[in-house]
Scaffold this active site. Structure first.
Site, PDB file in Angstrom:
ATOM      1  N   SER A 141       0.856  -1.204   0.000  1.00  0.00           N
ATOM      2  CA  SER A 141       0.000   0.000   0.000  1.00  0.00           C
ATOM      3  C   SER A 141       0.881   1.239   0.000  1.00  0.00           C
ATOM      4  CB  SER A 141      -0.854   0.002   1.279  1.00  0.00           C
ATOM      5  OG  SER A 141      -1.513   1.246   1.440  1.00  0.00           O
TER       6      SER A 141
ATOM      7  N   TYR B 170      -1.819  -0.569  10.449  1.00  0.00           N
ATOM      8  CA  TYR B 170      -1.888  -0.899   9.013  1.00  0.00           C
ATOM      9  C   TYR B 170      -0.608  -0.418   8.312  1.00  0.00           C
ATOM     10  CZ  TYR B 170      -3.782  -1.340   4.278  1.00  0.00           C
ATOM     11  OH  TYR B 170      -3.978  -1.693   2.955  1.00  0.00           O
TER      12      TYR B 170
ATOM     13  N   LYS C 113       2.172  -2.845   6.456  1.00  0.00           N
ATOM     14  CA  LYS C 113       2.533  -2.733   5.037  1.00  0.00           C
ATOM     15  C   LYS C 113       4.016  -2.350   4.882  1.00  0.00           C
ATOM     16  CE  LYS C 113      -1.412  -3.934   3.196  1.00  0.00           C
ATOM     17  NZ  LYS C 113      -1.550  -5.189   2.433  1.00  0.00           N
TER      18      LYS C 113
HETATM   19  P1  NAP Z   1     -11.222  -6.434   0.535  1.00  0.00           P
HETATM   20  O1  NAP Z   1     -12.217  -5.958  -0.459  1.00  0.00           O
HETATM   21  O2  NAP Z   1     -11.502  -6.268   1.991  1.00  0.00           O
HETATM   22  O3  NAP Z   1     -10.915  -7.990   0.220  1.00  0.00           O
HETATM   23  C1  NAP Z   1      -9.985  -8.698   1.008  1.00  0.00           C
HETATM   24  C2  NAP Z   1     -10.132 -10.176   0.733  1.00  0.00           C
HETATM   25  O4  NAP Z   1      -9.166 -10.871   1.562  1.00  0.00           O
HETATM   26  C3  NAP Z   1     -11.509 -10.713   1.148  1.00  0.00           C
HETATM   27  O5  NAP Z   1     -11.934 -11.685   0.220  1.00  0.00           O
HETATM   28  C4  NAP Z   1     -11.227 -11.338   2.509  1.00  0.00           C
HETATM   29  O6  NAP Z   1     -12.131 -12.362   2.870  1.00  0.00           O
HETATM   30  C5  NAP Z   1      -9.832 -11.910   2.261  1.00  0.00           C
HETATM   31  N1  NAP Z   1      -9.160 -12.216   3.529  1.00  0.00           N
HETATM   32  C6  NAP Z   1      -8.901 -11.370   4.546  1.00  0.00           C
HETATM   33  N2  NAP Z   1      -8.320 -12.030   5.555  1.00  0.00           N
HETATM   34  C7  NAP Z   1      -8.196 -13.325   5.163  1.00  0.00           C
HETATM   35  C8  NAP Z   1      -7.694 -14.489   5.783  1.00  0.00           C
HETATM   36  N3  NAP Z   1      -7.202 -14.480   7.028  1.00  0.00           N
HETATM   37  N4  NAP Z   1      -7.726 -15.663   5.095  1.00  0.00           N
HETATM   38  C9  NAP Z   1      -8.230 -15.700   3.834  1.00  0.00           C
HETATM   39  N5  NAP Z   1      -8.735 -14.635   3.206  1.00  0.00           N
HETATM   40  C10 NAP Z   1      -8.726 -13.449   3.863  1.00  0.00           C
HETATM   41  O7  NAP Z   1      -9.804  -5.749   0.308  1.00  0.00           O
HETATM   42  P2  NAP Z   1      -9.180  -5.032  -1.006  1.00  0.00           P
HETATM   43  O8  NAP Z   1      -9.477  -3.588  -0.921  1.00  0.00           O
HETATM   44  O9  NAP Z   1      -9.509  -5.794  -2.230  1.00  0.00           O
HETATM   45  O10 NAP Z   1      -7.629  -5.190  -0.647  1.00  0.00           O
HETATM   46  C11 NAP Z   1      -6.789  -6.134  -1.292  1.00  0.00           C
HETATM   47  C12 NAP Z   1      -5.343  -5.788  -0.977  1.00  0.00           C
HETATM   48  O11 NAP Z   1      -5.051  -4.452  -1.418  1.00  0.00           O
HETATM   49  C13 NAP Z   1      -4.995  -5.815   0.512  1.00  0.00           C
HETATM   50  O12 NAP Z   1      -3.695  -6.324   0.678  1.00  0.00           O
HETATM   51  C14 NAP Z   1      -5.043  -4.359   0.904  1.00  0.00           C
HETATM   52  O13 NAP Z   1      -4.267  -4.089   2.055  1.00  0.00           O
HETATM   53  C15 NAP Z   1      -4.480  -3.713  -0.335  1.00  0.00           C
HETATM   54  N6  NAP Z   1      -4.820  -2.306  -0.516  1.00  0.00           N
HETATM   55  C16 NAP Z   1      -6.109  -1.899  -0.562  1.00  0.00           C
HETATM   56  C17 NAP Z   1      -6.393  -0.549  -0.724  1.00  0.00           C
HETATM   57  C18 NAP Z   1      -7.808  -0.029  -0.783  1.00  0.00           C
HETATM   58  O14 NAP Z   1      -7.998   1.197  -0.648  1.00  0.00           O
HETATM   59  N7  NAP Z   1      -8.803  -0.875  -0.990  1.00  0.00           N
HETATM   60  C19 NAP Z   1      -5.352   0.377  -0.838  1.00  0.00           C
HETATM   61  C20 NAP Z   1      -4.036  -0.068  -0.783  1.00  0.00           C
HETATM   62  C21 NAP Z   1      -3.778  -1.417  -0.627  1.00  0.00           C
HETATM   63  P3  NAP Z   1     -13.419 -12.033   3.830  1.00  0.00           P
HETATM   64  O15 NAP Z   1     -14.193 -10.955   3.142  1.00  0.00           O
HETATM   65  O16 NAP Z   1     -14.105 -13.339   3.875  1.00  0.00           O
HETATM   66  O17 NAP Z   1     -12.843 -11.571   5.133  1.00  0.00           O
END
Ligand code: NAP
Length: 244
Positions: free
Chosen positions: A136, A149, A153
């Site tokens: 991130s 967080y 990261k």
């Molecule tokens: P999201 O919509 O919350 O999706 C996260 C996914 O990971 C969900 O399917 C969740 O399952 C799964 N997950 C979480 N903990 C888990 C575990 N212990 N075992 C197996 N599966 C697990 O998140 P996203 O926004 O797509 O984020 C994806 C990545 O991008 C992450 O690494 C995040 O830190 C990074 N990121 C996101 C943003 C942003 O603004 N969205 C910005 C920078 C970086 P459940 O729903 O069943 O819990």
């Protein structure tokens, strides 16, 4: 971008929702065989309905024993996307042990463990591979209420570099993608409040948040042979946020 991943096998963690789900689908479109890993079975059921060729494994990757069990028979994996993560916001002075453990268990320890399992297989087969860790912009810039967080990261960025150093000699490339805000379920936790999102937008030179597709394109690039000499980088997908 044209990137053929035919004959490759890819594994994506956190493939139930958001960026992980879109990545798993994009990898399938690029010709790879894809194993989608997440902890909510209904997300995998709907993914299979949309993409009947998708292979799946339902496991909470924070549980090391269950993860080893779930991944032991999945066969060779050439491409790994460590995407699963959680976020929670607390002012620094109110950070709890529980919040710290939950974020580090998921965002750092589980990433390390899944990578160990998959990279050992890559090393044994001797054909190399590519790993992309989803980090991130928060790894490199302090954000209000994001102490744990940001720290998790930051750890992902440093793990990426050490993995690149130690796995490079086995022809395994390791890089990270560092997005700005993406309006997924996780993005909404931190940035639904217009006052906060407008302040963040004003710090991004391109004046917009990233789309899921922007992040997926960077992941596919770093997994493909188009990035054959790129190893150990943390690639911002942030419209210039970290540069400003
Ligand atoms: P999201 O919509 O919350 O999706 C996260 C996914 O990971 C969900 O399917 C969740 O399952 C799964 N997950 C979480 N903990 C888990 C575990 N212990 N075992 C197996 N599966 C697990 O998140 P996203 O926004 O797509 O984020 C994806 C990545 O991008 C992450 O690494 C995040 O830190 C990074 N990121 C996101 C943003 C942003 O603004 N969205 C910005 C920078 C970086 P459940 O729903 O069943 O819990």
């Amino acid at each position: 971008m044209e990137a053929s991943l035919a004959c490759k096998r890819a594994l994506v963690t956190g493939a139930g929702k958001g960026i992980g789900r879109a990545t798993a689908k994009a990898l399938l479109e690029c010709g790879a065989e894809v194993i989608a890993v997440t902890r909510t079975q209904s997300d995998l059921d709907s993914l299979i309905q949309e993409c009947p060729k998708m292979l799946t494994a339902c496991v909470d990757i924070c549980n090391w024993e269950a993860t080893e069990d779930a991944l032991k028979d999945i066969g060779p994996v050439d491409l790994l996307v460590n995407n699963a993560a959680v976020a929670s916001l607390q002012p620094f002075l109110e950070v709890t042990q529980e919040a710290f453990d939950k974020l580090f268990d998921t965002n750092v320890k589980a990433l390390l463990h899944v990578s160990q399992i998959i990279a050992k297989g890559m090393k044994c087969r001797g054909e190399g591979g590519a790993i992309v860790n989803i980090s991130s912009q928060a790894s490199q810039c302090a954000l209000q209420d994001h102490a744990v967080y940001c720290a998790s990261k930051g750890a992902v960025d440093m793990l990426t570099k050490v993995m690149a150093l130690e796995l490079g000699p086995h022809k395994i490339r390791v890089n990270s993608v560092n997005p700005t805000v993406v309006m997924t379920a996780m993005g909404r936790i931190g940035w639904s409040d217009p006052a906060k999102s407008e302040r963040m937008l004003s710090r991004i030179p391109l004046g917009k948040f990233a789309e899921v597709e922007d992040v997926v394109n960077a992941i596919i690039f770093l997994l493909s042979d188009k990035s054959a000499m790129i190893n150990g980088v943390t690639l911002p997908v942030d419209g210039g946020f970290l540069a400003s």
